[in-house]
Design a protein around this motif. Sequence first.
Motif, PDB file in Angstrom:
ATOM      1  N   VAL A 297       0.850  -1.183   0.000  1.00  0.00           N
ATOM      2  CA  VAL A 297       0.000   0.000   0.000  1.00  0.00           C
ATOM      3  C   VAL A 297       0.890   1.237   0.000  1.00  0.00           C
ATOM      4  CG1 VAL A 297      -1.941   1.142   1.121  1.00  0.00           C
ATOM      5  CG2 VAL A 297      -1.570  -1.271   1.502  1.00  0.00           C
TER       6      VAL A 297
ATOM      7  N   GLY B 178     -14.412  -0.833   3.309  1.00  0.00           N
ATOM      8  CA  GLY B 178     -13.416  -0.802   2.243  1.00  0.00           C
ATOM      9  C   GLY B 178     -13.752  -1.669   1.050  1.00  0.00           C
TER      10      GLY B 178
ATOM     11  N   CYS C   2     -11.929  -2.428  -3.262  1.00  0.00           N
ATOM     12  CA  CYS C   2     -10.857  -2.134  -4.212  1.00  0.00           C
ATOM     13  C   CYS C   2     -11.453  -1.951  -5.594  1.00  0.00           C
ATOM     14  CB  CYS C   2      -9.843  -3.266  -4.244  1.00  0.00           C
ATOM     15  SG  CYS C   2      -9.035  -3.535  -2.683  1.00  0.00           S
TER      16      CYS C   2
ATOM     17  N   LEU D  22      -7.435   1.304  -3.343  1.00  0.00           N
ATOM     18  CA  LEU D  22      -8.160   0.905  -2.144  1.00  0.00           C
ATOM     19  C   LEU D  22      -9.017   2.082  -1.700  1.00  0.00           C
ATOM     20  CD1 LEU D  22      -8.431  -1.326   0.041  1.00  0.00           C
ATOM     21  CD2 LEU D  22      -6.536  -0.229   1.235  1.00  0.00           C
TER      22      LEU D  22
ATOM     23  N   LYS E 294      -8.365   7.680  -1.134  1.00  0.00           N
ATOM     24  CA  LYS E 294      -8.093   6.429  -1.850  1.00  0.00           C
ATOM     25  C   LYS E 294      -6.581   6.220  -1.882  1.00  0.00           C
ATOM     26  CE  LYS E 294      -8.034   7.845  -6.711  1.00  0.00           C
ATOM     27  NZ  LYS E 294      -8.610   7.592  -8.020  1.00  0.00           N
TER      28      LYS E 294
ATOM     29  N   LEU F 102      -2.647   0.522  -4.531  1.00  0.00           N
ATOM     30  CA  LEU F 102      -2.159  -0.801  -4.167  1.00  0.00           C
ATOM     31  C   LEU F 102      -1.037  -1.202  -5.112  1.00  0.00           C
ATOM     32  CD1 LEU F 102      -5.479  -2.726  -3.488  1.00  0.00           C
ATOM     33  CD2 LEU F 102      -3.930  -1.691  -1.834  1.00  0.00           C
TER      34      LEU F 102
ATOM     35  N   PRO G 284     -10.947  -5.816   0.977  1.00  0.00           N
ATOM     36  CA  PRO G 284      -9.782  -6.008   1.844  1.00  0.00           C
ATOM     37  C   PRO G 284     -10.150  -6.900   3.029  1.00  0.00           C
ATOM     38  CG  PRO G 284     -10.733  -3.854   2.231  1.00  0.00           C
ATOM     39  CD  PRO G 284     -11.518  -4.474   1.108  1.00  0.00           C
TER      40      PRO G 284
ATOM     41  N   ILE H 242      -6.058  -8.692   0.135  1.00  0.00           N
ATOM     42  CA  ILE H 242      -7.302  -8.458  -0.598  1.00  0.00           C
ATOM     43  C   ILE H 242      -7.819  -9.782  -1.143  1.00  0.00           C
ATOM     44  CG2 ILE H 242      -6.789  -6.068  -1.185  1.00  0.00           C
ATOM     45  CD1 ILE H 242      -5.945  -7.023  -3.972  1.00  0.00           C
TER      46      ILE H 242
END
Length: 156
Positions: free
Chosen positions: A30, A50, A52, A61, A82, A85, A108, A122
């Motif tokens: 991240v 959360g 993605c 994310l 945001k 990733l 996540p 994830i």
Amino acid sequence: MAKEPGRKLVAANRKARHDYTIEDVLEAGVVLTGTEVKALRAGRASLVDGWCEIDGGEAWLHGVHIPEYAQGTWTNHAPRRKRKLLLHREEIERLESRTREKGHTIVPLALYFLDGRAKVEIALARGKKDWDKRQALRERQDNLEAQRAMRDLRDR
């Protein structure tokens, strides 16, 4: 200051395993700012809202809440911004093709430090219907009752 080895869990999304059927799990790095890292090291984060998204060949994310760092100054971060990733190109392409299928999403599962680096676990998931959730709960209760019965027989 040496990095501490191993995995230090910061936040887990236990509700995701209840609401979704997990099909594939990946680990991603991240991109964080300094105050976000300090807030995470203090053990504060929430993955509940959360998700993605793949946008322009990059994974992002969204909706993860990392509260502002208490000792931070004007350089503090926005809590729900945001975050990018870090995944391999092939992983991003595979996730993008799978999320185009109806009912699939990327959620996540956990946020943790691995050897001093922030990582997020994830999962490619399919949403469960209400009857799926009830059936999973019933199976879990049946398994618990069976284990209790076996233990009671063994203890006699």
